[in-house]
Design a protein around this motif. Structure first.
Motif, PDB file in Angstrom:
ATOM      1  N   LEU A  39      47.609 -39.655  -9.606  1.00  0.00           N
ATOM      2  CA  LEU A  39      48.097 -38.474 -10.307  1.00  0.00           C
ATOM      3  C   LEU A  39      47.509 -38.384 -11.711  1.00  0.00           C
ATOM      4  CD1 LEU A  39      50.031 -36.104  -9.851  1.00  0.00           C
ATOM      5  CD2 LEU A  39      51.811 -37.483 -10.925  1.00  0.00           C
ATOM      6  N   ILE A  40      47.408 -39.513 -12.393  1.00  0.00           N
ATOM      7  CA  ILE A  40      46.803 -39.530 -13.734  1.00  0.00           C
ATOM      8  C   ILE A  40      45.326 -39.156 -13.660  1.00  0.00           C
ATOM      9  CG2 ILE A  40      46.144 -41.068 -15.637  1.00  0.00           C
ATOM     10  CD1 ILE A  40      48.839 -42.507 -15.164  1.00  0.00           C
ATOM     11  N   LEU A  41      44.600 -39.714 -12.686  1.00  0.00           N
ATOM     12  CA  LEU A  41      43.182 -39.389 -12.544  1.00  0.00           C
ATOM     13  C   LEU A  41      42.991 -37.921 -12.181  1.00  0.00           C
ATOM     14  CD1 LEU A  41      41.839 -42.545 -10.696  1.00  0.00           C
ATOM     15  CD2 LEU A  41      41.490 -41.904 -13.081  1.00  0.00           C
ATOM     16  N   TRP A  42      43.868 -37.379 -11.351  1.00  0.00           N
ATOM     17  CA  TRP A  42      43.797 -35.961 -10.993  1.00  0.00           C
ATOM     18  C   TRP A  42      44.048 -35.086 -12.210  1.00  0.00           C
ATOM     19  CZ3 TRP A  42      47.603 -32.097 -10.780  1.00  0.00           C
ATOM     20  CH2 TRP A  42      47.200 -30.911 -10.179  1.00  0.00           C
ATOM     21  N   ALA A  43      44.971 -35.499 -13.079  1.00  0.00           N
ATOM     22  CA  ALA A  43      45.251 -34.738 -14.298  1.00  0.00           C
ATOM     23  C   ALA A  43      44.052 -34.759 -15.243  1.00  0.00           C
ATOM     24  CB  ALA A  43      46.493 -35.296 -14.992  1.00  0.00           C
ATOM     25  N   ILE A  44      43.403 -35.907 -15.370  1.00  0.00           N
ATOM     26  CA  ILE A  44      42.208 -35.998 -16.219  1.00  0.00           C
ATOM     27  C   ILE A  44      41.102 -35.113 -15.660  1.00  0.00           C
ATOM     28  CG2 ILE A  44      40.365 -37.565 -16.987  1.00  0.00           C
ATOM     29  CD1 ILE A  44      42.516 -39.741 -17.188  1.00  0.00           C
ATOM     30  N   TYR A  45      40.931 -35.113 -14.355  1.00  0.00           N
ATOM     31  CA  TYR A  45      39.927 -34.253 -13.727  1.00  0.00           C
ATOM     32  C   TYR A  45      40.260 -32.776 -13.960  1.00  0.00           C
ATOM     33  CZ  TYR A  45      37.268 -31.881 -10.098  1.00  0.00           C
ATOM     34  OH  TYR A  45      36.453 -31.014  -9.423  1.00  0.00           O
ATOM     35  N   GLY A  46      41.533 -32.433 -13.861  1.00  0.00           N
ATOM     36  CA  GLY A  46      41.942 -31.050 -14.095  1.00  0.00           C
ATOM     37  C   GLY A  46      41.662 -30.606 -15.516  1.00  0.00           C
ATOM     38  N   VAL A  47      41.889 -31.481 -16.477  1.00  0.00           N
ATOM     39  CA  VAL A  47      41.591 -31.146 -17.869  1.00  0.00           C
ATOM     40  C   VAL A  47      40.081 -31.010 -18.059  1.00  0.00           C
ATOM     41  CG1 VAL A  47      41.657 -32.050 -20.236  1.00  0.00           C
ATOM     42  CG2 VAL A  47      43.688 -32.157 -18.804  1.00  0.00           C
ATOM     43  N   SER A  48      39.305 -31.839 -17.375  1.00  0.00           N
ATOM     44  CA  SER A  48      37.846 -31.748 -17.528  1.00  0.00           C
ATOM     45  C   SER A  48      37.302 -30.426 -16.984  1.00  0.00           C
ATOM     46  CB  SER A  48      37.154 -32.917 -16.830  1.00  0.00           C
ATOM     47  OG  SER A  48      37.187 -32.764 -15.425  1.00  0.00           O
ATOM     48  N   LEU A  49      37.990 -29.829 -16.014  1.00  0.00           N
ATOM     49  CA  LEU A  49      37.543 -28.537 -15.499  1.00  0.00           C
ATOM     50  C   LEU A  49      37.766 -27.413 -16.508  1.00  0.00           C
ATOM     51  CD1 LEU A  49      38.796 -28.685 -11.807  1.00  0.00           C
ATOM     52  CD2 LEU A  49      36.464 -28.987 -12.651  1.00  0.00           C
ATOM     53  N   LEU A  50      38.697 -27.617 -17.425  1.00  0.00           N
ATOM     54  CA  LEU A  50      38.987 -26.602 -18.431  1.00  0.00           C
ATOM     55  C   LEU A  50      38.007 -26.637 -19.613  1.00  0.00           C
ATOM     56  CD1 LEU A  50      42.864 -26.966 -18.537  1.00  0.00           C
ATOM     57  CD2 LEU A  50      41.530 -25.249 -17.326  1.00  0.00           C
ATOM     58  N   PRO A  52      34.477 -26.482 -21.735  1.00  0.00           N
ATOM     59  CA  PRO A  52      33.277 -25.650 -21.584  1.00  0.00           C
ATOM     60  C   PRO A  52      32.092 -26.480 -21.087  1.00  0.00           C
ATOM     61  CG  PRO A  52      33.728 -26.059 -23.896  1.00  0.00           C
ATOM     62  CD  PRO A  52      34.876 -26.622 -23.133  1.00  0.00           C
ATOM     63  N   ASP A  53      31.087 -25.790 -20.533  1.00  0.00           N
ATOM     64  CA  ASP A  53      29.923 -26.491 -19.987  1.00  0.00           C
ATOM     65  C   ASP A  53      29.122 -27.211 -21.059  1.00  0.00           C
ATOM     66  OD1 ASP A  53      30.441 -25.823 -17.387  1.00  0.00           O
ATOM     67  OD2 ASP A  53      29.291 -23.951 -17.484  1.00  0.00           O
ATOM     68  N   GLU A  54      29.151 -26.719 -22.311  1.00  0.00           N
ATOM     69  CA  GLU A  54      28.387 -27.354 -23.367  1.00  0.00           C
ATOM     70  C   GLU A  54      28.886 -28.775 -23.639  1.00  0.00           C
ATOM     71  OE1 GLU A  54      29.884 -24.285 -23.903  1.00  0.00           O
ATOM     72  OE2 GLU A  54      28.082 -23.146 -23.421  1.00  0.00           O
ATOM     73  N   SER A  55      30.160 -29.014 -23.443  1.00  0.00           N
ATOM     74  CA  SER A  55      30.692 -30.358 -23.687  1.00  0.00           C
ATOM     75  C   SER A  55      30.204 -31.354 -22.649  1.00  0.00           C
ATOM     76  CB  SER A  55      32.215 -30.327 -23.693  1.00  0.00           C
ATOM     77  OG  SER A  55      32.694 -30.034 -22.398  1.00  0.00           O
ATOM     78  N   LYS A  56      29.853 -30.870 -21.474  1.00  0.00           N
ATOM     79  CA  LYS A  56      29.373 -31.765 -20.425  1.00  0.00           C
ATOM     80  C   LYS A  56      27.888 -32.068 -20.564  1.00  0.00           C
ATOM     81  CE  LYS A  56      32.901 -29.892 -17.483  1.00  0.00           C
ATOM     82  NZ  LYS A  56      33.204 -28.797 -16.612  1.00  0.00           N
TER      83      LYS A  56
END
Length: 76
Positions: A39-50, A52-56
């Motif tokens: 659940l924690i890893l899923w939450a981190i992944y969900g935040v990463s989807l929010l 912007p592309d420049e941060s990646k």
């Protein structure tokens, strides 16, 4: 009137049921732990989807990671 000897459990059966109960309790606790980590890893992944592309596409802020990178130079 019913007697109390309807269900009689021997010493070995009592110990086996106790051991089984302890193993099931441990398995339940392990399942809760694994589920919470997921659940924690899923939450981190969900935040990463929010984000912007420049941060990646930004360079790695960790300077120590540059020490372990082996770069190949290709001459054309």
């Amino acid at each position: 009137m019913m007697s109390d000897d309807y269900f009689r459990e021997g010493r070995f059966a009592g110990l086996a049921y106790w051991g089984l109960g302890q193993m099931m309790k441990g398995a339940g606790m392990a399942a809760i732990f694994v589920f919470s980590v997921g659940l924690i890893l899923w939450a981190i992944y969900g935040v990463s989807l929010l984000l912007p592309d420049e941060s990646k596409q930004a360079p790695d802020p960790n300077t120590w990671s540059n020490l372990f990178v082996i770069e190949k130079t290709v001459q054309v």
